[in-house]
Design a protein around this motif. Sequence first.
Motif, PDB file in Angstrom:
ATOM      1  N   ILE A  10       0.821  -1.201   0.000  1.00 27.79           N
ATOM      2  CA  ILE A  10       0.000   0.000   0.000  1.00 27.79           C
ATOM      3  C   ILE A  10       0.859   1.256   0.000  1.00 27.79           C
ATOM      4  O   ILE A  10       0.468   2.292  -0.551  1.00 27.79           O
ATOM      5  CB  ILE A  10      -1.012   0.005   1.181  1.00 27.79           C
ATOM      6  CG1 ILE A  10      -1.994   1.173   1.043  1.00 27.79           C
ATOM      7  CG2 ILE A  10      -0.309   0.032   2.518  1.00 27.79           C
ATOM      8  CD1 ILE A  10      -2.764   1.230  -0.262  1.00 27.79           C
ATOM      9  N   GLY A  11       2.058   1.178   0.567  1.00 33.28           N
ATOM     10  CA  GLY A  11       2.967   2.314   0.467  1.00 33.28           C
ATOM     11  C   GLY A  11       3.326   2.617  -0.972  1.00 33.28           C
ATOM     12  O   GLY A  11       3.287   3.769  -1.424  1.00 33.28           O
TER      13      GLY A  11
ATOM     14  N   GLY B 248      -3.340   8.397   1.857  1.00 34.44           N
ATOM     15  CA  GLY B 248      -3.073   6.966   1.926  1.00 34.44           C
ATOM     16  C   GLY B 248      -4.344   6.171   1.730  1.00 34.44           C
ATOM     17  O   GLY B 248      -5.424   6.596   2.152  1.00 34.44           O
ATOM     18  N   GLY B 249      -4.217   5.047   1.094  1.00 37.29           N
ATOM     19  CA  GLY B 249      -5.337   4.124   0.960  1.00 37.29           C
ATOM     20  C   GLY B 249      -5.155   2.944   1.883  1.00 37.29           C
ATOM     21  O   GLY B 249      -4.342   2.976   2.818  1.00 37.29           O
ATOM     22  N   HIS B 250      -5.936   1.880   1.630  1.00 37.11           N
ATOM     23  CA  HIS B 250      -5.655   0.629   2.330  1.00 37.11           C
ATOM     24  C   HIS B 250      -5.720  -0.524   1.343  1.00 37.11           C
ATOM     25  O   HIS B 250      -6.510  -0.536   0.393  1.00 37.11           O
ATOM     26  CB  HIS B 250      -6.549   0.409   3.550  1.00 37.11           C
ATOM     27  CG  HIS B 250      -7.989   0.075   3.269  1.00 37.11           C
ATOM     28  ND1 HIS B 250      -8.420  -1.178   2.926  1.00 37.11           N
ATOM     29  CD2 HIS B 250      -9.093   0.841   3.304  1.00 37.11           C
ATOM     30  CE1 HIS B 250      -9.731  -1.174   2.762  1.00 37.11           C
ATOM     31  NE2 HIS B 250     -10.172   0.046   2.969  1.00 37.11           N
TER      32      HIS B 250
ATOM     33  N   TYR C 221      -4.754  -3.024   5.237  1.00 38.37           N
ATOM     34  CA  TYR C 221      -3.615  -2.340   5.847  1.00 38.37           C
ATOM     35  C   TYR C 221      -3.436  -0.961   5.241  1.00 38.37           C
ATOM     36  O   TYR C 221      -3.633  -0.754   4.053  1.00 38.37           O
ATOM     37  CB  TYR C 221      -2.344  -3.196   5.742  1.00 38.37           C
ATOM     38  CG  TYR C 221      -2.331  -4.226   6.835  1.00 38.37           C
ATOM     39  CD1 TYR C 221      -1.587  -4.033   7.988  1.00 38.37           C
ATOM     40  CD2 TYR C 221      -3.135  -5.352   6.753  1.00 38.37           C
ATOM     41  CE1 TYR C 221      -1.623  -4.954   9.021  1.00 38.37           C
ATOM     42  CE2 TYR C 221      -3.185  -6.281   7.781  1.00 38.37           C
ATOM     43  CZ  TYR C 221      -2.428  -6.073   8.919  1.00 38.37           C
ATOM     44  OH  TYR C 221      -2.474  -6.978   9.955  1.00 38.37           O
ATOM     45  N   ARG C 222      -3.061  -0.006   6.091  1.00 40.37           N
ATOM     46  CA  ARG C 222      -3.116   1.419   5.793  1.00 40.37           C
ATOM     47  C   ARG C 222      -1.774   1.993   5.357  1.00 40.37           C
ATOM     48  O   ARG C 222      -0.717   1.514   5.762  1.00 40.37           O
ATOM     49  CB  ARG C 222      -3.556   2.180   7.049  1.00 40.37           C
ATOM     50  CG  ARG C 222      -4.948   1.840   7.557  1.00 40.37           C
ATOM     51  CD  ARG C 222      -6.007   2.599   6.826  1.00 40.37           C
ATOM     52  NE  ARG C 222      -5.814   4.022   6.970  1.00 40.37           N
ATOM     53  CZ  ARG C 222      -6.332   4.762   7.961  1.00 40.37           C
ATOM     54  NH1 ARG C 222      -7.074   4.194   8.888  1.00 40.37           N
ATOM     55  NH2 ARG C 222      -6.123   6.066   8.008  1.00 40.37           N
ATOM     56  N   ALA C 223      -1.855   3.062   4.573  1.00 46.57           N
ATOM     57  CA  ALA C 223      -0.697   3.910   4.294  1.00 46.57           C
ATOM     58  C   ALA C 223      -1.004   5.317   4.771  1.00 46.57           C
ATOM     59  O   ALA C 223      -2.164   5.735   4.826  1.00 46.57           O
ATOM     60  CB  ALA C 223      -0.363   3.919   2.808  1.00 46.57           C
ATOM     61  N   ASP C 224       0.041   6.057   5.099  1.00 46.04           N
ATOM     62  CA  ASP C 224      -0.089   7.458   5.487  1.00 46.04           C
ATOM     63  C   ASP C 224       1.234   8.130   5.149  1.00 46.04           C
ATOM     64  O   ASP C 224       2.227   7.949   5.859  1.00 46.04           O
ATOM     65  CB  ASP C 224      -0.400   7.558   6.979  1.00 46.04           C
ATOM     66  CG  ASP C 224      -0.572   8.994   7.454  1.00 46.04           C
ATOM     67  OD1 ASP C 224      -0.568   9.910   6.611  1.00 46.04           O
ATOM     68  OD2 ASP C 224      -0.701   9.201   8.680  1.00 46.04           O
ATOM     69  N   ILE C 225       1.263   8.877   4.035  1.00 45.92           N
ATOM     70  CA  ILE C 225       2.483   9.560   3.629  1.00 45.92           C
ATOM     71  C   ILE C 225       2.138  10.967   3.163  1.00 45.92           C
ATOM     72  O   ILE C 225       0.976  11.270   2.882  1.00 45.92           O
ATOM     73  CB  ILE C 225       3.255   8.804   2.522  1.00 45.92           C
ATOM     74  CG1 ILE C 225       2.472   8.765   1.208  1.00 45.92           C
ATOM     75  CG2 ILE C 225       3.606   7.405   2.985  1.00 45.92           C
ATOM     76  CD1 ILE C 225       3.260   8.138   0.063  1.00 45.92           C
ATOM     77  N   ALA C 226       3.139  11.828   3.092  1.00 45.37           N
ATOM     78  CA  ALA C 226       2.929  13.206   2.662  1.00 45.37           C
ATOM     79  C   ALA C 226       3.954  13.583   1.609  1.00 45.37           C
ATOM     80  O   ALA C 226       5.105  13.149   1.659  1.00 45.37           O
ATOM     81  CB  ALA C 226       3.037  14.160   3.855  1.00 45.37           C
TER      82      ALA C 226
ATOM     83  N   ALA D 222      16.595   1.312   9.746  1.00 43.90           N
ATOM     84  CA  ALA D 222      15.292   1.472   9.102  1.00 43.90           C
ATOM     85  C   ALA D 222      15.316   0.923   7.688  1.00 43.90           C
ATOM     86  O   ALA D 222      16.235   1.195   6.920  1.00 43.90           O
ATOM     87  CB  ALA D 222      14.897   2.936   9.076  1.00 43.90           C
ATOM     88  N   GLU D 223      14.289   0.159   7.336  1.00 42.00           N
ATOM     89  CA  GLU D 223      14.043  -0.236   5.955  1.00 42.00           C
ATOM     90  C   GLU D 223      12.878   0.613   5.459  1.00 42.00           C
ATOM     91  O   GLU D 223      11.773   0.543   6.001  1.00 42.00           O
ATOM     92  CB  GLU D 223      13.684  -1.714   5.855  1.00 42.00           C
ATOM     93  CG  GLU D 223      13.295  -2.142   4.448  1.00 42.00           C
ATOM     94  CD  GLU D 223      12.630  -3.497   4.390  1.00 42.00           C
ATOM     95  OE1 GLU D 223      12.012  -3.798   3.335  1.00 42.00           O
ATOM     96  OE2 GLU D 223      12.683  -4.251   5.376  1.00 42.00           O
ATOM     97  N   MET D 224      13.129   1.417   4.425  1.00 40.59           N
ATOM     98  CA  MET D 224      12.103   2.327   3.938  1.00 40.59           C
ATOM     99  C   MET D 224      11.056   1.578   3.114  1.00 40.59           C
ATOM    100  O   MET D 224      11.392   0.771   2.246  1.00 40.59           O
ATOM    101  CB  MET D 224      12.725   3.432   3.092  1.00 40.59           C
ATOM    102  CG  MET D 224      13.761   4.275   3.817  1.00 40.59           C
ATOM    103  SD  MET D 224      13.157   4.992   5.376  1.00 40.59           S
ATOM    104  CE  MET D 224      11.813   6.028   4.794  1.00 40.59           C
ATOM    105  N   LEU D 225       9.793   1.849   3.402  1.00 42.69           N
ATOM    106  CA  LEU D 225       8.691   1.345   2.588  1.00 42.69           C
ATOM    107  C   LEU D 225       8.256   2.384   1.558  1.00 42.69           C
ATOM    108  O   LEU D 225       7.660   2.038   0.543  1.00 42.69           O
ATOM    109  CB  LEU D 225       7.503   0.962   3.475  1.00 42.69           C
ATOM    110  CG  LEU D 225       7.759  -0.153   4.483  1.00 42.69           C
ATOM    111  CD1 LEU D 225       6.475  -0.454   5.267  1.00 42.69           C
ATOM    112  CD2 LEU D 225       8.285  -1.409   3.817  1.00 42.69           C
ATOM    113  N   THR D 226       8.530   3.668   1.859  1.00 44.79           N
ATOM    114  CA  THR D 226       8.294   4.762   0.910  1.00 44.79           C
ATOM    115  C   THR D 226       9.468   5.716   1.046  1.00 44.79           C
ATOM    116  O   THR D 226      10.184   5.701   2.046  1.00 44.79           O
ATOM    117  CB  THR D 226       6.978   5.506   1.202  1.00 44.79           C
ATOM    118  OG1 THR D 226       7.058   6.111   2.510  1.00 44.79           O
ATOM    119  CG2 THR D 226       5.783   4.566   1.146  1.00 44.79           C
ATOM    120  N   ASN D 227       9.645   6.587   0.047  1.00 39.57           N
ATOM    121  CA  ASN D 227      10.800   7.477   0.094  1.00 39.57           C
ATOM    122  C   ASN D 227      10.498   8.778  -0.628  1.00 39.57           C
ATOM    123  O   ASN D 227      10.333   8.803  -1.847  1.00 39.57           O
ATOM    124  CB  ASN D 227      12.021   6.809  -0.538  1.00 39.57           C
ATOM    125  CG  ASN D 227      13.303   7.564  -0.234  1.00 39.57           C
ATOM    126  OD1 ASN D 227      13.278   8.695   0.213  1.00 39.57           O
ATOM    127  ND2 ASN D 227      14.426   6.923  -0.478  1.00 39.57           N
ATOM    128  N   ALA D 228      10.428   9.869   0.124  1.00 42.23           N
ATOM    129  CA  ALA D 228      10.124  11.183  -0.446  1.00 42.23           C
ATOM    130  C   ALA D 228      11.301  11.773  -1.207  1.00 42.23           C
ATOM    131  O   ALA D 228      11.143  12.713  -1.967  1.00 42.23           O
ATOM    132  CB  ALA D 228       9.696  12.143   0.653  1.00 42.23           C
TER     133      ALA D 228
END
Length: 396
Positions: free
Chosen positions: A182-183, A256-258, A262-267, A382-388
């Motif tokens: 989801i990320g 973020g969707g699901h 399971y949820r995502a929350d990113i900016a 940390a293992e990144m699931l998303t990366n700005a």
Amino acid sequence: MLLNDVRLQEAMSNHGLDAIVATSPENVLYTSGFWCLPQWIRRGPQAFVVLVAPAIDDPVVITGTSTLDLIADQNVQARVRRYGAFTVDTDLATILDPVSARQAELHHLIDDRDALAALVAEIRAAGLSGARIGIDEIGLLPGNVERLRSELPDVTWIPASSLLRWVRAVKTPEEIDRLRSIGGITERSISAAFDVAVSSGATELSLARAFHTQTIKEDAFPVLGCIGFGERSALMNVQPSDRELREGDIIRFDVGGHFRNYRADIARNACFGEPSPDVRLKYDALNKGVKRGIEHIRPGIPASKIFEVVVETVRKEGIPHYHRSHVGHGIGLDGYDLPLLSASSQDVLEAGMVLCIETPYYEIGRVGLQVEDMLVVRPDGAEMLTNAGNSLLVLN
């Protein structure tokens, strides 16, 4: 597998529990794999899961007769108790498919009248009438616990919603895979929305449509969609409007969707045209705060330490007055799982936790900026699931 059974066993042992009862939507799903539709749309007792130590891999699901189709269709591997009347017809000449056959079989179970009566019956049948039982109080209504105490006077009831939240904080590999999915979907959906932003007459709503459409195309579902332009980017909970994009506008996404619950929350942030030096300075400070916090992620590090590092970095790098109540939180079935990255948090990072780390900043009437990413705490960092990334996106 969603349930971290080792961690649950540890929690039950530490609290001296003979059994635990999940009642909230997240905990019912987590402990049994059963997604109960009405439980997610209205309050009150809908579905319960009873887990008895030490056989917590043998759950009992208590649910309404009107949801037996979901039990069958989801192939829930649990013993079931049903309650309540709901009429379905079966033509004896019909050859039933496996899901329909399972549903028909479940309809032959004894009707336990209502959810609490079914729970009482299960506790008595399991020989737990004098046991110490943890109960997730979040899925109950006022008076429900009093009824349970009245009908089972020798049971010691222990509030257990915080215990189950603690268990859920460390994710299983299956949970992490879903969060990674989801990320990625959320990042691609933001990209699809930014493609719309460069077109003439783009509005917050048109970007929201593009964002949510891409989310749905990838078999996920919309949940969070704060998308604001210019002065509206500073509205913390901005909901998309028909405000058109103008030269110099900052675009802020907090979204973020699901996916498979399971949820995502990113900016993410972009500027339509070149950002001002002040905006770029502040964005860079916020981004450096997140990056510095990520560098400190390790098992055993207090969540409050991450908060301190992030806030001090943002202040040093360009926003000396920066203030936040928290700079991140856990995420999973719930948008705010443990841990909480705040100054007063007592949480300690553990391997397998999935976090959102963030630095929102709002100047009312002018600009809102926010960097937020998802990561897994691993033994070595940390293992990144998303990366700005490291740059404020410029759209032309």
